[in-house]
Design a protein around this motif. Structure first.
Motif, PDB file in Angstrom:
ATOM      1  N   ILE A 308       0.814  -1.215   0.000  1.00 18.94           N
ATOM      2  CA  ILE A 308       0.000   0.000   0.000  1.00 18.94           C
ATOM      3  C   ILE A 308       0.855   1.276   0.000  1.00 18.94           C
ATOM      4  O   ILE A 308       0.643   2.160  -0.848  1.00 18.94           O
ATOM      5  CB  ILE A 308      -1.015  -0.033   1.155  1.00 18.94           C
ATOM      6  N   PRO A 309       1.834   1.431   0.909  1.00 20.18           N
ATOM      7  CA  PRO A 309       2.653   2.654   0.822  1.00 20.18           C
ATOM      8  C   PRO A 309       3.416   2.752  -0.499  1.00 20.18           C
ATOM      9  O   PRO A 309       3.403   3.806  -1.153  1.00 20.18           O
ATOM     10  CB  PRO A 309       3.607   2.525   2.010  1.00 20.18           C
ATOM     11  N   SER A 310       4.066   1.666  -0.913  1.00 17.79           N
ATOM     12  CA  SER A 310       4.852   1.730  -2.145  1.00 17.79           C
ATOM     13  C   SER A 310       3.946   1.944  -3.350  1.00 17.79           C
ATOM     14  O   SER A 310       4.274   2.708  -4.272  1.00 17.79           O
ATOM     15  CB  SER A 310       5.674   0.453  -2.318  1.00 17.79           C
ATOM     16  N   GLY A 311       2.782   1.300  -3.366  1.00 14.21           N
ATOM     17  CA  GLY A 311       1.865   1.444  -4.488  1.00 14.21           C
ATOM     18  C   GLY A 311       1.274   2.839  -4.578  1.00 14.21           C
ATOM     19  O   GLY A 311       1.115   3.388  -5.680  1.00 14.21           O
ATOM     20  N   THR A 312       0.951   3.428  -3.419  1.00 10.93           N
ATOM     21  CA  THR A 312       0.396   4.780  -3.424  1.00 10.93           C
ATOM     22  C   THR A 312       1.418   5.789  -3.924  1.00 10.93           C
ATOM     23  O   THR A 312       1.102   6.691  -4.716  1.00 10.93           O
ATOM     24  CB  THR A 312      -0.091   5.167  -2.018  1.00 10.93           C
ATOM     25  N   LEU A 313       2.670   5.640  -3.476  1.00 11.42           N
ATOM     26  CA  LEU A 313       3.723   6.541  -3.940  1.00 11.42           C
ATOM     27  C   LEU A 313       3.971   6.378  -5.434  1.00 11.42           C
ATOM     28  O   LEU A 313       4.150   7.369  -6.161  1.00 11.42           O
ATOM     29  CB  LEU A 313       5.004   6.289  -3.150  1.00 11.42           C
ATOM     30  N   GLU A 314       3.976   5.134  -5.916  1.00  8.61           N
ATOM     31  CA  GLU A 314       4.181   4.909  -7.346  1.00  8.61           C
ATOM     32  C   GLU A 314       3.018   5.467  -8.154  1.00  8.61           C
ATOM     33  O   GLU A 314       3.223   6.054  -9.238  1.00  8.61           O
ATOM     34  CB  GLU A 314       4.347   3.413  -7.618  1.00  8.61           C
ATOM     35  N   PHE A 315       1.807   5.306  -7.659  1.00  8.76           N
ATOM     36  CA  PHE A 315       0.638   5.843  -8.355  1.00  8.76           C
ATOM     37  C   PHE A 315       0.731   7.362  -8.450  1.00  8.76           C
ATOM     38  O   PHE A 315       0.455   7.955  -9.508  1.00  8.76           O
ATOM     39  CB  PHE A 315      -0.630   5.432  -7.602  1.00  8.76           C
ATOM     40  N   SER A 316       1.143   8.000  -7.361  1.00 11.30           N
ATOM     41  CA  SER A 316       1.316   9.451  -7.362  1.00 11.30           C
ATOM     42  C   SER A 316       2.372   9.881  -8.371  1.00 11.30           C
ATOM     43  O   SER A 316       2.197  10.875  -9.091  1.00 11.30           O
ATOM     44  CB  SER A 316       1.697   9.933  -5.957  1.00 11.30           C
ATOM     45  N   GLN A 317       3.470   9.132  -8.436  1.00  5.59           N
ATOM     46  CA  GLN A 317       4.522   9.462  -9.398  1.00  5.59           C
ATOM     47  C   GLN A 317       4.018   9.367 -10.833  1.00  5.59           C
ATOM     48  O   GLN A 317       4.337  10.219 -11.681  1.00  5.59           O
ATOM     49  CB  GLN A 317       5.719   8.530  -9.189  1.00  5.59           C
ATOM     50  N   GLU A 318       3.225   8.342 -11.118  1.00  7.41           N
ATOM     51  CA  GLU A 318       2.684   8.191 -12.466  1.00  7.41           C
ATOM     52  C   GLU A 318       1.693   9.303 -12.787  1.00  7.41           C
ATOM     53  O   GLU A 318       1.642   9.792 -13.930  1.00  7.41           O
ATOM     54  CB  GLU A 318       2.018   6.824 -12.624  1.00  7.41           C
ATOM     55  N   LEU A 319       0.896   9.710 -11.803  1.00  8.32           N
ATOM     56  CA  LEU A 319       0.014  10.858 -12.007  1.00  8.32           C
ATOM     57  C   LEU A 319       0.828  12.100 -12.356  1.00  8.32           C
ATOM     58  O   LEU A 319       0.462  12.874 -13.247  1.00  8.32           O
ATOM     59  CB  LEU A 319      -0.828  11.120 -10.756  1.00  8.32           C
TER      60      LEU A 319
END
Length: 359
Positions: A308-319
């Protein structure tokens, strides 16, 4: 002078004795109320996991709702996490009391909050459309929204409608932001799960082998009775993300085979599976995401579910790469302990500020 004071006292006494005085005194109650109602869910008909096509919801009506008969209100849809139901919002996270406090202090306008159920035998349908678990996205965006707009005094347009959620519900909020920005214009995801298939959601988790070992209904019954969290949750993911109507008893297409006890990835199925995760869907949805009135996320760095933390950060980066405006709040905390605080201090005020208040 004495006459005017006397006249004022008489007028005040008449007002107090008037039968309408009680109504004047209760014109501004300090709390809303919660209703529990049943909602038709035709989008869920024909699912293969026994989910009913009539669903229960809880709905928070703001303090003035019953007395201000001409008023209409923006709406927030609040999605719960896996193995929960709407009771988690009402009983565990005290959402009605949070809303009462925020409204009383003028930090948010009066609004309606709808709390649906999203669970099934595998913990939840992830608010996705699936021929196996049912069309949950259509249920939320079409069936439920239409019901609420018909039965309650809402501001019935996209600009006045938000979607929020926690964990599986956080995933559901982002999934609906990607797929149904025509219905919801503001989004907030708290600790969203399943944005990327890594860490504890990767195939290195031995729970994948236990889930894939199910061969018959007796195996499935025993797994459910044992309440083995990860394999059951993974069955929910497979049936929602990679359904297969011909693969009884799970009806899910695992993106691998077990060869001599080891996982051997199936490239074609794996690609289809990976493409269902939101981090891969941002580019194709960037224009609709850019058009949102608000997109926000929050995540605790000590979350027990490591993806969850790593996925949320990666999702934000892609945004960010796709120039999609959004807010990311990162804090010290685990998966559940600060949910009330984050809702009250950040999520509800931020979302409410971006909602249209009138037609």
């Amino acid at each position: 002078m004495r006459k005017s004071i006397f006249s004022w006292m008489i007028s005040a006494l008449i007002l107090i004795l008037s039968p309408n005085f009680a109504l004047a005194q209760t014109a501004f109650p300090d709390h809303g109320r919660v209703l529990e109602v049943k909602v038709p869910a035709p989008a869920l008909k024909g699912n293969l996991v026994g989910t009913l096509s009539v669903q229960n919801i809880a709905i928070y009506l703001p303090p003035s709702y019953d007395l201000s008969k001409d008023s209409r209100y923006p709406v927030i849809y609040l999605l719960h996490g896996i193995f929960d139901d709407y009771g988690v919002w009402v009983e565990n996270f005290d959402v009605p009391k949070i809303l009462d406090r925020l409204i009383a202090s003028d930090e948010i306008p009066e609004l309606i909050v709808v709390m649906p159920n999203g669970g099934n035998r595998y913990g939840g349908g992830f608010y996705r459309n699936s021929p196996v678990t049912g069309n949950w996205a259509d249920y939320i965006a079409d069936d439920l929204v239409a019901y609420v707009d018909k039965e309650f005094r809402t501001v019935a347009n996209t600009a006045a409608r938000a979607i929020m959620g926690h964990s599986m519900g956080g995933y559901g909020a982002l999934n609906l932001a990607i797929k149904r920005s025509d219905v919801f214009s503001v989004v907030w995801a708290l600790s969203p799960c399943c944005l990327v298939p890594e860490e504890d959601l990767s195939f290195g988790n031995d729970a994948w082998r236990r889930a894939a070992a199910i061969e018959n209904t007796e195996d499935l019954r025993k797994l459910l009775e044992d309440r083995d969290f990860y394999p059951i949750a993974l069955l929910g993911i497979v049936t929602a993300f990679s359904p297969d109507l011909h693969a009884a008893p799970i009806y899910g297409d695992f993106p691998f085979d077990i060869v001599r006890g080891e996982i051997a990835l199936d490239g074609e199925v794996l690609d289809r599976y990976l493409d269902q995760f939101p981090v891969r869907q941002i580019r194709g949805s960037r224009e609709s995401l850019r058009g949102l009135r608000g997109l926000g996320m929050s995540v605790g760095l000590d979350d027990q579910f490591l993806h969850i933390p790593s996925g949320t950060l990666e999702f934000s980066q892609e945004l960010g790469k796709e120039r999609v405006p959004h807010r990311l709040d990162v804090y010290d905390g685990d998966h559940r302990e600060l949910v009330e605080e984050r809702l009250e201090r950040t999520a509800f005020p931020w979302v409410a500020e971006r909602l249209a208040l009138t037609e």
